[in-house]
Design an enzyme around this catalytic site. Structure first.
Site, short mmCIF file in Angstrom:
data_model
loop_
_atom_site.label_atom_id
_atom_site.label_comp_id
_atom_site.label_asym_id
_atom_site.label_seq_id
_atom_site.Cartn_x
_atom_site.Cartn_y
_atom_site.Cartn_z
N CYS A 20 0.82 -1.22 0.00
CA CYS A 20 0.00 0.00 0.00
C CYS A 20 0.85 1.26 0.00
O CYS A 20 0.35 2.35 -0.29
CB CYS A 20 -0.93 0.02 1.21
SG CYS A 20 -1.91 -1.47 1.42
N CYS B 66 -14.82 -0.53 6.15
CA CYS B 66 -13.71 -1.11 5.38
C CYS B 66 -13.58 -0.36 4.06
O CYS B 66 -14.59 -0.07 3.40
CB CYS B 66 -13.97 -2.58 5.09
SG CYS B 66 -14.37 -3.57 6.56
#
Length: 382
Positions: A80, A198
């Site tokens: 990420c 999420c």
């Protein structure tokens, strides 16, 4: 060491582009960033491409379509944190005098996996025990609720704020505001986290042009942001017990970034942080020094991290609203910082923003709280 300026930034709206290739995702923001920089393509001396799932030579495949070839192209995989790591690498190369100009690309296409959690490394023993990302953050959330003066409504409040901010952002994947009730009643994912806590999977790409101070001056001092700090860390290894509410990699990276930038957290106007799950934002308030450990829920409730507060956190809507195309996310955070500090953020503009911080972690590895963490501090220069 030369001053380094970001003189342009662009991205595509984060969403699901089922029919697009990596080249199809990456070329539009690259072309826009180059056009807005005012530089001739031939002036670009190096390219840094962050991605996690793009395969071989992703950067070369993208930039050849805008006429860039024959120059160094570095492909960066740091999960990420890949896009932000590409920014870090470009910054270091320019600051040290290796290049005068660099193009940064962050790109990823998660729809290629058809949904579900991200594919992780099967040889990792914690992954084999089921430590996928939603499970890890759910454990953090449970620990947080146990140790802090907080409720599940506080967790939901992070998503409510993210969606409210994202509703102003045309690049966000989700732009519909939600209530705490809607967040808590959405599909259970990993207790206590629900679907709206999420980040959505999706596809995206972002691009930036960085130059040294000489090029910036020669170009007529275009609107830009100056890099005050650029920090990249990997996590320290610790077998066995780890305090899930104290991510040492972010604590250490933030401390180093503030020292390098000579600023404190109370001076920041804008922060784009890694809110892959609602609990993450509360944990990172503490790790980034926005409040003392134990006070993050109270900080959220006070309104200090939204418009009208002390520091607007994730004005873009963050990963919860904007989406999280992994290798693109860190570069997209820097684009948002560029737009905010140069007054180009439209309806989500933070008034008179002068200092911004971006923070993104990368990957989960057994024994490390995260595999990578990249933090940048930027200052408005015009």
């Amino acid at each position: 060491m030369s001053d380094v300026h970001v003189i342009s930034g662009a991205m595509i709206p984060m969403r699901r582009y089922h029919e697009s290739s990596y080249v199809g995702l990456g070329v539009p923001p690259v072309a826009a960033a180059l056009r807005e920089s005012g530089l001739d393509v031939s002036a670009v001396e190096s390219v840094y491409c962050g991605h996690a799932f793009g395969g071989m030579l992703t950067g070369q495949r993208i930039v050849k379509d805008v006429g860039l070839a024959g120059i160094p192209v570095l492909n960066v995989d740091n999960a990420c944190s890949g896009g932000a790591t590409a920014v870090h690498a470009a910054y270091r190369a320019i600051a040290r005098g290796e290049y005068a100009t660099a193009l940064v690309v962050g790109v990823d296409k998660l729809t290629q996996f058809g949904g579900g959690t991200l594919p992780l490394v099967a040889e990792d023993w914690e992954v084999r025990q089921g430590m996928v990302m939603p499970a890890m953050y759910a454990m953090r959330a449970r620990r947080y609720l146990h140790e802090r003066d907080a409720t599940i409504e506080d967790l939901a409040g992070v998503s409510v704020k993210a969606r409210a901010h994202g509703s102003r952002n045309p690049y966000a994947q989700y732009r519909k505001p939600v209530t705490a009730e809607e967040v808590l009643e959405s599909k259970p994912i990993a207790d206590p986290l629900t679907l709206l806590q999420c980040c959505p999977t999706g596809d995206g790409a972002a691009a930036l042009v960085l130059v040294n101070d000489e090029v910036w001056q020669r170009s007529g001092r275009p609107p830009s942001i100056r890099v005050r700090a650029s920090v990249l860390h990997s996590g320290d290894f610790a077998a066995g017990y780890r305090d899930m509410l104290r991510p040492e990699i972010t604590y250490g990276s933030a401390r180093e970034a503030y020292e390098e930038a000579s600023v404190g957290p109370d001076e920041l106007d804008v922060i784009e942080l890694h809110d892959a799950f609602s609990i993450a934002e509360l944990v990172y308030y503490e790790a980034l020094g926005l409040c003392e450990p134990g006070d993050s829920a109270a900080l959220l409730r006070s309104g200090a991290t939204t418009y009208g507060g002390r520091t607007v956190v994730n004005p873009s809507g963050g990963l919860l609203a904007k989406g999280h195309p992994v290798g693109a996310s860190g570069a997209a955070q820097v684009v948002e910082a560029f737009w905010q500090l140069t007054g180009r953020a439209g309806d989500r503009q933070v008034p008179d923003a002068r200092l911004a911080l971006t923070h993104v972690t990368g990957g989960g590895i057994a024994g490390l709280d995260h595999g990578a963490c990249t933090i940048h501090v930027f200052e408005r220069t015009t």
